[in-house]
Design an enzyme around this catalytic site. Structure first.
Site, PDB file in Angstrom:
ATOM      1  N   TYR A  49       0.804  -1.039   0.093  1.00 21.06           N
ATOM      2  CA  TYR A  49      -0.097  -0.175   0.047  1.00 21.06           C
ATOM      3  C   TYR A  49       0.839   1.343   0.019  1.00 21.06           C
ATOM      4  O   TYR A  49       0.233   2.404  -0.041  1.00 21.06           O
ATOM      5  CB  TYR A  49      -0.984  -0.040   1.289  1.00 21.06           C
ATOM      6  CG  TYR A  49      -1.793  -1.142   1.345  1.00 21.06           C
ATOM      7  CD1 TYR A  49      -2.061  -1.993   0.297  1.00 21.06           C
ATOM      8  CD2 TYR A  49      -2.470  -1.305   2.461  1.00 21.06           C
ATOM      9  CE1 TYR A  49      -2.935  -2.924   0.370  1.00 21.06           C
ATOM     10  CE2 TYR A  49      -3.373  -2.315   2.531  1.00 21.06           C
ATOM     11  CZ  TYR A  49      -3.791  -3.473   1.451  1.00 21.06           C
ATOM     12  OH  TYR A  49      -4.628  -4.255   1.435  1.00 21.06           O
ATOM     13  N   ILE A 233     -12.616  -5.555   7.371  1.00 21.43           N
ATOM     14  CA  ILE A 233     -11.831  -4.461   7.304  1.00 21.43           C
ATOM     15  C   ILE A 233     -12.280  -3.439   6.419  1.00 21.43           C
ATOM     16  O   ILE A 233     -11.470  -2.899   5.453  1.00 21.43           O
ATOM     17  CB  ILE A 233     -10.376  -4.923   7.309  1.00 21.43           C
ATOM     18  CG1 ILE A 233     -10.096  -5.634   5.982  1.00 21.43           C
ATOM     19  CG2 ILE A 233      -9.586  -5.446   8.253  1.00 21.43           C
ATOM     20  CD1 ILE A 233      -8.848  -5.832   5.492  1.00 21.43           C
ATOM     21  N   LYS A 235     -12.905  -0.039   4.493  1.00 22.27           N
ATOM     22  CA  LYS A 235     -12.009   1.511   4.610  1.00 22.27           C
ATOM     23  C   LYS A 235     -13.287   2.648   4.567  1.00 22.27           C
ATOM     24  O   LYS A 235     -14.199   2.719   3.799  1.00 22.27           O
ATOM     25  CB  LYS A 235     -11.330   1.437   3.531  1.00 22.27           C
ATOM     26  CG  LYS A 235     -10.622   2.674   2.836  1.00 22.27           C
ATOM     27  CD  LYS A 235     -10.275   2.643   1.499  1.00 22.27           C
ATOM     28  CE  LYS A 235      -9.665   3.865   1.039  1.00 22.27           C
ATOM     29  NZ  LYS A 235      -9.353   3.996  -0.382  1.00 22.27           N
ATOM     30  N   SER A 236     -12.762   3.643   5.375  1.00 25.53           N
ATOM     31  CA  SER A 236     -13.468   4.890   5.159  1.00 25.53           C
ATOM     32  C   SER A 236     -12.273   5.894   5.616  1.00 25.53           C
ATOM     33  O   SER A 236     -11.731   5.778   6.709  1.00 25.53           O
ATOM     34  CB  SER A 236     -14.695   4.932   6.200  1.00 25.53           C
ATOM     35  OG  SER A 236     -15.371   6.238   5.700  1.00 25.53           O
ATOM     36  N   VAL A 237     -12.430   7.235   4.820  1.00 22.54           N
ATOM     37  CA  VAL A 237     -11.497   8.108   5.395  1.00 22.54           C
ATOM     38  C   VAL A 237     -12.234   9.303   6.096  1.00 22.54           C
ATOM     39  O   VAL A 237     -11.511  10.238   6.569  1.00 22.54           O
ATOM     40  CB  VAL A 237     -10.812   8.935   4.021  1.00 22.54           C
ATOM     41  CG1 VAL A 237      -9.935   7.660   3.308  1.00 22.54           C
ATOM     42  CG2 VAL A 237     -11.883   9.461   3.215  1.00 22.54           C
ATOM     43  N   ARG A 241     -18.469   7.945   9.113  1.00 20.81           N
ATOM     44  CA  ARG A 241     -18.410   6.961   8.387  1.00 20.81           C
ATOM     45  C   ARG A 241     -17.596   5.688   9.067  1.00 20.81           C
ATOM     46  O   ARG A 241     -18.099   4.684   9.255  1.00 20.81           O
ATOM     47  CB  ARG A 241     -18.111   6.558   6.955  1.00 20.81           C
ATOM     48  CG  ARG A 241     -18.958   7.585   6.029  1.00 20.81           C
ATOM     49  CD  ARG A 241     -18.747   7.523   4.598  1.00 20.81           C
ATOM     50  NE  ARG A 241     -19.536   8.390   3.958  1.00 20.81           N
ATOM     51  CZ  ARG A 241     -19.221   8.745   2.556  1.00 20.81           C
ATOM     52  NH1 ARG A 241     -18.155   8.371   2.136  1.00 20.81           N
ATOM     53  NH2 ARG A 241     -19.968   9.555   2.032  1.00 20.81           N
ATOM     54  N   ASN A 245     -19.523   2.290  10.804  1.00 19.32           N
ATOM     55  CA  ASN A 245     -18.792   0.972  10.349  1.00 19.32           C
ATOM     56  C   ASN A 245     -18.640   0.134  11.573  1.00 19.32           C
ATOM     57  O   ASN A 245     -18.622  -1.048  11.223  1.00 19.32           O
ATOM     58  CB  ASN A 245     -17.453   1.141   9.347  1.00 19.32           C
ATOM     59  CG  ASN A 245     -18.179   1.740   8.003  1.00 19.32           C
ATOM     60  OD1 ASN A 245     -19.104   1.430   7.520  1.00 19.32           O
ATOM     61  ND2 ASN A 245     -16.970   1.914   7.386  1.00 19.32           N
TER      62      ASN A 245
END
Length: 280
Positions: A49, A233, A235-237, A241, A245
């Site tokens: 990543y 897992i 993903k949220s930035v 949210r 989650n």
């Protein structure tokens, strides 16, 4: 509170973690910081990543890289596929540990099986050494199909504790999941909502269920995973949210709703094929 899953090796992993794929090295810092602030205690990263240094800076700035806070955190990272092999994996792990600014990781994973350039047997030996040294708690793999799990076991005498695979309502990989369950391998889902595509699955089915429970479409899908016993897992930035989650334990799907989501299974993956792909 986030529930945990008991693993075969005696460790327990938070059932919900934060994925950090496709977030650049600078951008990942506030994302991880906000996730830790709202209650996440499981971060899932990878060398591939290209943001491990940013994750490390976030852990250091929040104090989760050492001491009592470090003990509360489950930190996963993955070996870059081009660095598979015994000596190369040991060298890569040293670099990754330094970038993450920690003394150990909770789980280290082979990212892709690369059957066209199989080196998982030698890589696994390096993983075992690192586990024996106390620098890894749990050994896992990603994207392994039953044939790859069989081959790894034949060559090393061991199955991974966790297999992280693409898994969502329209791509359920039931044969892989059943294999894992029969061999006491925990299943972890990445792309648990098919990168958002499954929010609209079933001609409004997910939206209808969400309205009945007063939750979001994302929470419906993530709750379905939770009820299946899957580690997820998402993903949220965005902090709000991120909160949604992990807010999955105040409602349950009815049996009919759960089965309706089961019926969305289809023939098309959203990501890459483990037989041909490598995260170089």
């Amino acid at each position: 509170m986030i529930e945990t899953i008991s693993l075969r090796d005696g460790n327990t992993i938070p059932q919900i973690g934060l994925g950090v794929l496709r977030i650049d090295d600078e951008g990942v810092v506030p994302v991880v910081e906000s996730a830790l602030e709202v209650g996440y205690r499981h971060i899932d990263g990878a060398a591939g990543y290209n943001n491990e240094a940013g994750v490390g800076r976030a852990l250091a700035s929040t104090g989760f890289n050492n001491g009592e806070l470090r003990k509360q955190l489950w930190l996963t990272t993955k070996l870059r596929d081009s660095e598979q092999g015994y000596d190369s994996a040991l060298k890569a792990f040293e670099r990754q540990l330094n970038l993450l600014q920690v003394e150990y990781v909770d789980m280290y994973m082979i990212h892709w099986p690369t059957p066209f350039d199989w080196r998982s047997d030698e890589t696994w030996k390096a993983f075992v050494r690192l586990r024996e040294e106390g620098r890894i708690r749990t050994l896992g793999v990603c994207n392994f199909l039953p044939e790859h799990l069989d081959k790894l076991h034949e060559q090393t005498g061991e199955y991974p504790t966790v297999n992280q695979i693409e898994l969502h309502p329209t791509w359920q990989q039931r044969n892989v999941v059943e294999y894992c369950k029969s061999h006491d391998i925990a299943v972890e889902a990445y792309s648990p909502m098919a990168r958002g595509a499954d929010l609209k699955a079933g001609d409004g089915l997910i939206e209808s269920i969400a309205q009945k429970h007063g939750v979001s479409e994302a929470q419906v899908i993530l709750r379905w995973h939770i009820e299946n016993g899957t580690i997820i897992i998402p993903k949220s930035v965005h902090a709000e949210r991120q909160r949604q989650n992990i807010d999955l334990f105040g409602f349950s799907l009815t049996e009919e709703e759960h089965h309706a989501i089961d019926a969305l299974d289809g023939p098309q993956r959203a990501g890459h094929d483990p037989l041909t792909f490598t995260y170089a």
